[in-house]
Design a protein around this motif. Sequence first.
Motif, PDB file in Angstrom:
ATOM      1  N   VAL A  96       0.868  -1.181   0.000  1.00  0.00           N
ATOM      2  CA  VAL A  96       0.000   0.000   0.000  1.00  0.00           C
ATOM      3  C   VAL A  96       0.903   1.229   0.000  1.00  0.00           C
ATOM      4  O   VAL A  96       1.494   1.587   1.020  1.00  0.00           O
ATOM      5  N   HIS A 337      -6.528   4.499   0.569  1.00  0.00           N
ATOM      6  CA  HIS A 337      -6.712   3.316   1.414  1.00  0.00           C
ATOM      7  C   HIS A 337      -6.828   3.711   2.882  1.00  0.00           C
ATOM      8  O   HIS A 337      -7.659   3.185   3.610  1.00  0.00           O
ATOM      9  N   THR A 377      -7.703  -1.205  -2.457  1.00  0.00           N
ATOM     10  CA  THR A 377      -6.492  -2.003  -2.654  1.00  0.00           C
ATOM     11  C   THR A 377      -6.823  -3.435  -3.046  1.00  0.00           C
ATOM     12  O   THR A 377      -6.154  -4.030  -3.890  1.00  0.00           O
TER      13      THR A 377
END
Length: 510
Positions: A96, A337, A377
Motif C-alpha cells: 500500500v 486506502h 487495494t
Amino acid sequence: MAAAKAALAKSVIKPEIIVIGGGLGGLSAAIHLRLKGHAVTLYEANLLVGGRANQLEKDGFKFDTGPSLLNYPWVFEELFQAAGRELKDYVELIAVDPSVSFQWADGTRFTLSSNLQNLLNECDRLEPGVRPNVLAFLRDAEIKYRASFDKLVTKNEDNPLKWFGALNWSELSRLSIWRSLDSEIGRFFKSRYIREAFGSYGMYLGGSPYDLPGLFSILAYGELAYGLWLPKGGIYGVVTGIEKLARELGVVIHTSTPVKKIMTANGQVTGVELMNGTHHAAMHVVSNVDVPTTNTRLLDDSKLRAKLQTKTDKTKMTPGVITFYWGVKGEVANLGHHTIFLPNDYAGAFDDLFKHKRIPQDNLANLPFYVSAPSHTDASLAPPGDTAMFVLVPTPLLDELEGIDWPTTTCTIKQQVLERLWQHGVDLDPERITTEEVYTPADWRDKFGLYNGSAFGAAHTLFQVGPFRDRNYSSEIKGLFYTGASTTPGTGMPMVLLSGKLTAERIEIM
C-alpha cells in the motif's frame, strides 16, 4: 533445520498448556509452545479467532474489525520461519503506497510513502529546504528502532537496570526517553503539519505526543522503512494464515467456547472451567484476554480479584474507539486506502481525550478520526463496483463516559464524519451506505474482553514499557501467564506476535 526441530519438538510432548483467547498473541503463544513440544489447547469465545483483528461479513462486504494495515512484515515472516515455513506460502501481501494520508480542516494534506524520493518531495512541499532534516530524522530513528528491537523489545527482563544495561551509552543517549515525542520530532521539523502527523501515532499508544517519550518516533520510521501492507482478503487474511499454521502444528483450537474462569488451588493454576460447565485440567494457562480483565473477571479467587483490582486501577489504558463499518454503493472518490483526519486544535483534542475525558467534538474541525477504504487495494472485499469503508473515532474509556447515550452519540459522530468528508471533496451521500455495523467501546468490551473498552490495551507511558509494564506471568498465581497487547512488549499486531513468543520463552524458563 527448522523443519527438523519442529518435527522433533512435536514428537516429544511436554505438559499440556491451555491458551484462553485466539487473538494474534494467543495464536503466536500457541505456535511457539507447540514448537517447544507442548500439547496446546486454545479456547476462543467467538466464532472466529483473531481477537481485535476479526472480520465481519455482510451483504457481500468484508470488514476487518480492527487493524486496517500490516506493518513490520519481518515479525510475521519470523513467526512462520520458526516453524520451518514461509509467510508467502500462507499469505499474499499487497503493498500500500502511498500509505497514509493526513488531512486538516484547512485543506492541507500530507501523504507518506516508503519511496524515499516521494517522501522527500512531500516533506519539502510543506517545509521547503527540509530534505537534509528528513534524512537525519530517518537515520536517528533507525538507530532507535534497531536498538529497541535488537536489545529491548524482544527480551524478557524484569530488572530495569539489566534491561537498559543491554544498551551501550551511545544507544541509550539516542533513545530520547526524557524528551517528549513532539519535542523529538521538533528537533528535525518546524512544519506544524509534519510534526502533528508523526506525533499523531501517540493517540494509539494511549497518550499525547506532548507526554509520550521521544523514543516513539520509531513508529513513523518503522512504517516508512518497512512499508505498509494489506494481506489479500484483508487483515483477516493474515489471521487465517496464522490459524492454519497453528492447526498444522497440532494446536487444538475450539471456537465459540468461552472460558468462565481460571481455576486455582493454593496459589497454583489447576485448569479452566468453560461456560458450559466443563472442566479442563492443566498446570499452565496462558491468557490472551487483557491482563486487567483476566485478573478482575476470570480468576476464581474473589479475594485475589479484589486485590488485583486495586493494582488494575493504577494501570493507564489506551483510549476507547467507536468504529463504523460501511458498505457503500458505488465508488468513493478522493479517498485513499488509509486517511487520518486531524483536528484544527491538535493539542486541544489530546487534552479532551486524556485530561478532560470527553470526545473531542466541540466543533466539526476538532473531531479526529481515520478512514480506511481497503477495497481500493483489494477489490474482493466489496461487491463489484462498491466500496468497503471503516471509520475509527477515539473516545475516552467507559468509566470516564458514565451515562453516555451511545445511539445518540454514534448518530451525531456519524453526521460529523460525513460532513468533514464532504469538506474534503469526499461526497458520500448517507443513502449510499447500504450496509452498516457500529461498535462502541461497550461493544468492544463485551465482544472481545477489552478492559474498560480500551481499544489497544495498556498505554505506553515511560513507566509502562519493558520491565515497568505488566509482566507476562502472574506474581500471585503459579502457572498463570499472559500474552497480548496489555503485557510486554506492547500493543499493535507485530508487538502481540512478539508477545506470544516471549510468553512461550518465559514458560520454558520458569
